[in-house]
Motif scaffolding. Sequence first.
Motif, PDB file in Angstrom:
ATOM      1  N   SER A 124      80.699  71.270  87.843  1.00 15.57           N
ATOM      2  CA  SER A 124      80.776  71.080  86.399  1.00 15.57           C
ATOM      3  C   SER A 124      79.983  69.848  86.008  1.00 15.57           C
ATOM      4  N   LEU A 125      79.643  69.761  84.715  1.00 15.78           N
ATOM      5  CA  LEU A 125      78.849  68.629  84.243  1.00 15.78           C
ATOM      6  C   LEU A 125      79.564  67.310  84.471  1.00 15.78           C
ATOM      7  N   ILE A 126      80.875  67.263  84.224  1.00  9.51           N
ATOM      8  CA  ILE A 126      81.584  65.992  84.369  1.00  9.51           C
ATOM      9  C   ILE A 126      81.624  65.541  85.828  1.00  9.51           C
ATOM     10  N   GLU A 127      81.636  66.469  86.758  1.00  6.80           N
ATOM     11  CA  GLU A 127      81.571  66.088  88.164  1.00  6.80           C
ATOM     12  C   GLU A 127      80.217  65.479  88.504  1.00  6.80           C
ATOM     13  N   PHE A 128      79.157  66.040  87.937  1.00  4.30           N
ATOM     14  CA  PHE A 128      77.828  65.467  88.139  1.00  4.30           C
ATOM     15  C   PHE A 128      77.767  64.064  87.549  1.00  4.30           C
ATOM     16  N   GLN A 129      78.320  63.886  86.328  1.00  4.78           N
ATOM     17  CA  GLN A 129      78.335  62.563  85.709  1.00  4.78           C
ATOM     18  C   GLN A 129      79.107  61.564  86.566  1.00  4.78           C
ATOM     19  N   ALA A 130      80.260  61.981  87.065  1.00  2.00           N
ATOM     20  CA  ALA A 130      81.085  61.086  87.876  1.00  2.00           C
ATOM     21  C   ALA A 130      80.368  60.679  89.160  1.00  2.00           C
ATOM     22  N   ARG A 131      79.651  61.609  89.777  1.00  2.00           N
ATOM     23  CA  ARG A 131      78.904  61.278  90.993  1.00  2.00           C
ATOM     24  C   ARG A 131      77.822  60.257  90.698  1.00  2.00           C
ATOM     25  N   LEU A 132      77.145  60.382  89.561  1.00  2.00           N
ATOM     26  CA  LEU A 132      76.121  59.412  89.198  1.00  2.00           C
ATOM     27  C   LEU A 132      76.734  58.027  88.999  1.00  2.00           C
ATOM     28  N   LEU A 133      77.868  57.961  88.316  1.00  2.00           N
ATOM     29  CA  LEU A 133      78.508  56.674  88.080  1.00  2.00           C
ATOM     30  C   LEU A 133      79.010  56.062  89.385  1.00  2.00           C
ATOM     31  N   ALA A 134      79.586  56.886  90.249  1.00  2.00           N
ATOM     32  CA  ALA A 134      80.047  56.376  91.545  1.00  2.00           C
ATOM     33  C   ALA A 134      78.860  55.869  92.361  1.00  2.00           C
ATOM     34  N   GLY A 135      77.748  56.586  92.307  1.00  2.00           N
ATOM     35  CA  GLY A 135      76.557  56.141  93.011  1.00  2.00           C
ATOM     36  C   GLY A 135      75.992  54.847  92.464  1.00  2.00           C
ATOM     37  N   ALA A 136      76.241  54.564  91.175  1.00  2.00           N
ATOM     38  CA  ALA A 136      75.774  53.319  90.562  1.00  2.00           C
ATOM     39  C   ALA A 136      76.703  52.152  90.838  1.00  2.00           C
ATOM     40  N   GLY A 137      77.827  52.413  91.520  1.00  2.00           N
ATOM     41  CA  GLY A 137      78.730  51.332  91.893  1.00  2.00           C
ATOM     42  C   GLY A 137      80.075  51.342  91.214  1.00  2.00           C
ATOM     43  N   ALA A 138      80.363  52.350  90.386  1.00  2.00           N
ATOM     44  CA  ALA A 138      81.657  52.407  89.708  1.00  2.00           C
ATOM     45  C   ALA A 138      82.755  52.743  90.712  1.00  2.00           C
ATOM     46  N   GLY A 139      83.729  51.853  90.841  1.00  2.00           N
ATOM     47  CA  GLY A 139      84.820  52.077  91.778  1.00  2.00           C
ATOM     48  C   GLY A 139      85.971  52.863  91.192  1.00  2.00           C
ATOM     49  N   GLN A 140      85.974  53.031  89.883  1.00  2.00           N
ATOM     50  CA  GLN A 140      87.032  53.768  89.187  1.00  2.00           C
ATOM     51  C   GLN A 140      86.399  54.456  87.981  1.00  2.00           C
ATOM     52  N   ILE A 141      86.878  55.649  87.663  1.00  2.00           N
ATOM     53  CA  ILE A 141      86.366  56.382  86.518  1.00  2.00           C
ATOM     54  C   ILE A 141      87.531  56.825  85.651  1.00  2.00           C
ATOM     55  N   VAL A 142      87.391  56.573  84.360  1.00  2.00           N
ATOM     56  CA  VAL A 142      88.389  56.981  83.375  1.00  2.00           C
ATOM     57  C   VAL A 142      87.764  58.060  82.504  1.00  2.00           C
ATOM     58  N   VAL A 143      88.477  59.172  82.315  1.00  2.00           N
ATOM     59  CA  VAL A 143      88.002  60.281  81.495  1.00  2.00           C
ATOM     60  C   VAL A 143      88.869  60.369  80.243  1.00  2.00           C
ATOM     61  N   VAL A 144      88.220  60.310  79.090  1.00  2.00           N
ATOM     62  CA  VAL A 144      88.922  60.415  77.818  1.00  2.00           C
ATOM     63  C   VAL A 144      89.018  61.888  77.439  1.00  2.00           C
ATOM     64  N   VAL A 145      90.240  62.384  77.234  1.00  2.00           N
ATOM     65  CA  VAL A 145      90.451  63.801  76.958  1.00  2.00           C
ATOM     66  C   VAL A 145      91.326  63.955  75.716  1.00  2.00           C
ATOM     67  N   GLU A 146      91.232  65.100  75.098  1.00  2.00           N
ATOM     68  CA  GLU A 146      92.182  65.490  74.050  1.00  2.00           C
ATOM     69  C   GLU A 146      93.127  66.567  74.559  1.00  2.00           C
ATOM     70  N   ARG A 147      92.602  67.431  75.441  1.00  2.00           N
ATOM     71  CA  ARG A 147      93.447  68.451  76.067  1.00  2.00           C
ATOM     72  C   ARG A 147      92.968  68.667  77.500  1.00  2.00           C
ATOM     73  N   LEU A 148      93.899  68.859  78.385  1.00  2.00           N
ATOM     74  CA  LEU A 148      93.580  69.086  79.802  1.00  2.00           C
ATOM     75  C   LEU A 148      93.519  70.592  80.040  1.00  2.00           C
ATOM     76  N   THR A 149      92.330  71.144  79.943  1.00  2.00           N
ATOM     77  CA  THR A 149      92.163  72.568  80.215  1.00  2.00           C
ATOM     78  C   THR A 149      92.239  72.815  81.719  1.00  2.00           C
ATOM     79  N   PRO A 150      92.498  74.043  82.133  1.00  2.00           N
ATOM     80  CA  PRO A 150      92.511  74.327  83.582  1.00  2.00           C
ATOM     81  C   PRO A 150      91.201  73.951  84.265  1.00  2.00           C
ATOM     82  N   GLU A 151      90.073  74.197  83.584  1.00  2.00           N
ATOM     83  CA  GLU A 151      88.772  73.861  84.183  1.00  2.00           C
ATOM     84  C   GLU A 151      88.618  72.352  84.359  1.00  2.00           C
ATOM     85  N   LEU A 152      89.049  71.595  83.356  1.00  2.00           N
ATOM     86  CA  LEU A 152      88.955  70.137  83.456  1.00  2.00           C
ATOM     87  C   LEU A 152      89.899  69.606  84.525  1.00  2.00           C
ATOM     88  N   LEU A 153      91.096  70.157  84.592  1.00  2.00           N
ATOM     89  CA  LEU A 153      92.041  69.723  85.617  1.00  2.00           C
ATOM     90  C   LEU A 153      91.499  70.014  87.016  1.00  2.00           C
TER      91      LEU A 153
END
Length: 393
Positions: free
Chosen positions: A29-58
Amino acid sequence: MLAGLLFAIADADDSPETLVATLPFGGHSLIEFQARLLAGAGAGQIVVVVERLTPELLGAVNRMARHGIAIDAVRGASEAVAKLHPLAELLVMADGLVTTAETIAPLAAAQGDALLVTSDADALPGLERVGRDAIWAGMARVSVRRLADVARLPADYDFQSTLLRVAAQARPELITLPGGAARASHGIEASAAPLQARNQAVVGAELGGRVTWADRLVVAPLARALLPLVLPRAVTSATVAGASVVLTLIGLALLAMGWASAGLALVALAHIGWALGGALAWLRDELRLAGAVRLGAVIASGAGAVLLGLGLWRADATASGPIAAAALIGLGALLERATPPERRRRWWPSPAAYPLVLLPFVAAGQTLAGLLAAAVYAGAALAAAIEAGREKA
């Protein structure tokens, strides 16, 4: 201390029940790609802002957690502040943004608040102007204090837009969106078809980010030319790597039978597949396969040199050929261990460079001279790497 902030709020234009963040991209998914880029840039923690937790997002959040990424889902600025260290610096990525590691790097290295901007008003539709000649390009670096400022504002404000406004008022550094392949692969998408089309630009940017001359000037352009044949058909990275193995084995067989020029040419061509397979594996988060592809490229070049040396030994019954091949392999192996690919200089050799250097000598019937020249080339690069290491120390 770096952390990442992602947004998974907007619905896809072509599928209102699906979040843009969960649209397929690169095999996940796109958010997984984004998270990998941020982790590769040195982010040790990632926070995702959501309005609803869909099954796909979960499912995406669970997969990221299984890959070792520390990730939390929050519904507002107050929850985000509570999850983060008070002194953390945040790399913020807009909802639906596709970008590259090359684009993120200046923000990761910045000191204090910074905004990625562009002067092209049509580049990223829907994003806001942050200066007279600056439009936000979808990424920012802010401190947790900015999140605390947002948390004190009314809860019905748009989180992403409000955070941008708060950051823009703090006189941040403005970092211009880079050009070239990174620029072509950077953008915001809100539907599945354009997002899939952007895969090609992202893989092309990954190929173009290679440093050494052989990869950048020879292998990468040819690999990019094959992308329209590979990506629309969803060819797997394992298939591309397998084709490279077959091509390499045919080339090595020709070398063993004495058809040195043809065999070496096929080994050189196989490096296009090695590069393309590695880029696809990186995009699809197939880390083991990506490592195997890098090792395969090294083995292909080394095996070619060995067979050239053995061919000389069979032809003149002297050890000159094997000794020259051994010197080349030893110096090349030391160079591979001395520096990671991204820290090499443009003129240094890479596994793809050795067949290209050897081929003119072999075609001219001067195989021994070619092996010696390649060994000297590898030795010169190794000496430069050692000297660079001393200067850094």
